[in-house]
Scaffold this motif. Structure first.
Motif, short mmCIF file in Angstrom:
data_model
loop_
_atom_site.label_atom_id
_atom_site.label_comp_id
_atom_site.label_asym_id
_atom_site.label_seq_id
_atom_site.Cartn_x
_atom_site.Cartn_y
_atom_site.Cartn_z
N GLY A 156 0.80 -1.21 0.00
CA GLY A 156 0.00 0.00 0.00
C GLY A 156 0.84 1.26 0.00
O GLY A 156 0.49 2.26 -0.64
N VAL A 157 1.94 1.22 0.72
CA VAL A 157 2.86 2.36 0.77
C VAL A 157 3.43 2.63 -0.62
O VAL A 157 3.45 3.77 -1.11
N LEU A 158 3.89 1.57 -1.29
CA LEU A 158 4.45 1.74 -2.63
C LEU A 158 3.39 2.21 -3.62
O LEU A 158 3.69 2.98 -4.54
N GLU A 159 2.16 1.77 -3.41
CA GLU A 159 1.08 2.23 -4.29
C GLU A 159 0.89 3.74 -4.17
O GLU A 159 0.72 4.45 -5.18
N MET A 160 0.92 4.27 -2.95
CA MET A 160 0.75 5.71 -2.75
C MET A 160 1.89 6.50 -3.40
O MET A 160 1.67 7.55 -4.02
N VAL A 161 3.10 5.98 -3.30
CA VAL A 161 4.24 6.66 -3.93
C VAL A 161 4.12 6.64 -5.45
O VAL A 161 4.33 7.66 -6.12
N HIS A 162 3.78 5.49 -6.01
CA HIS A 162 3.64 5.37 -7.46
C HIS A 162 2.55 6.29 -7.98
O HIS A 162 2.74 6.99 -8.98
N ARG A 163 1.39 6.30 -7.30
CA ARG A 163 0.29 7.15 -7.75
C ARG A 163 0.69 8.63 -7.69
O ARG A 163 0.33 9.41 -8.58
N THR A 164 1.43 9.03 -6.67
CA THR A 164 1.87 10.41 -6.57
C THR A 164 2.86 10.75 -7.67
O THR A 164 2.74 11.77 -8.35
N ALA A 165 3.86 9.87 -7.86
CA ALA A 165 4.91 10.14 -8.85
C ALA A 165 4.38 10.11 -10.28
O ALA A 165 4.88 10.84 -11.15
#
Length: 211
Positions: A156-165
């Protein structure tokens, strides 16, 4: 500001990953395959002779176990942080989606509809979760300006970073993989996030995608 380069890693496999059961803040350890993935991961990073200034890790056990192998191989101390924990899934924690659909259909429906302000009955909303993660990621980027660092955390953490980037909003379905123990490269400069390479699994035998 100089560029900060991140290697983001989702923890190795757990039995609950295999059961497709939501873990959230529940502290589930790696299974035997996950421990093997952690070793493969550490060996790959050492073999590539990559230089990292720091190793930042979620305080949950499955992330610490994954990072421990890296720490030993690369000689980097683990720096653990509650801010890197997985999303709190509220009433969904400990359940599969099939169980949630059967027993708490209202929570399941709002989760599937990706209501960004719904806290899953005592958990975190998507909006609040993204704010937590990206605030801390920016702190790391500024603290390690011009350096390359490792972050071991959760799907979930990586998903938030990917969506932001990538500029992708929170309301659409995820259209990118987040495998256990893969390498994901991003960078930060002057307030902007950019994805370099995502879901490198070349060092692994097989890996499960995030729920």
């Amino acid at each position: 500001m100089h560029t900060t380069r991140f290697c983001l890693i989702r923890h190795g496999e757990t039995d609950w990953n295999r059961e497709r059961r939501l873990q959230g803040h529940l502290d589930i350890p790696l299974n035997s395959h996950g421990l093997q993935q952690a070793e493969q991961l550490a060996n790959a990073l050492a073999r590539r002779q990559l230089q990292f200034a720091a190793l930042h890790v979620s305080e949950l056990n499955r992330a610490r176990q994954t990072a421990s192998a890296i720490s030993q191989r690369l000689g980097l101390p683990l720096q653990t942080h509650p801010a890197l924990k997985e999303r709190h899934y509220g009433a969904l924690q400990g359940r599969t989606f099939d169980e949630a659909r059967q027993h708490i259909p209202h929570v399941y429906r709002l989760h599937q509809e990706r209501d960004v302000h719904f806290d899953l009955q005592g958990g975190e909303s998507l909006h609040g979760f993204q704010q937590r993660i990206m605030h801390f990621m920016q702190q790391l980027a500024e603290r390690h300006s011009g350096q390359q660092i490792l972050v071991v955390s959760h799907g979930g953490v990586l998903e938030m970073v990917h969506r932001t980037a990538s500029g992708q909003g929170l309301s659409g379905a995820r259209d990118f993989p987040i495998p256990n123990a893969a390498l994901n490269w991003i960078r930060y400069r002057d307030g902007e996030w950019e994805i370099e390479k995502w879901a490198d699994e070349t060092h692994l035998d097989n890996s499960l995608d995030e729920l």
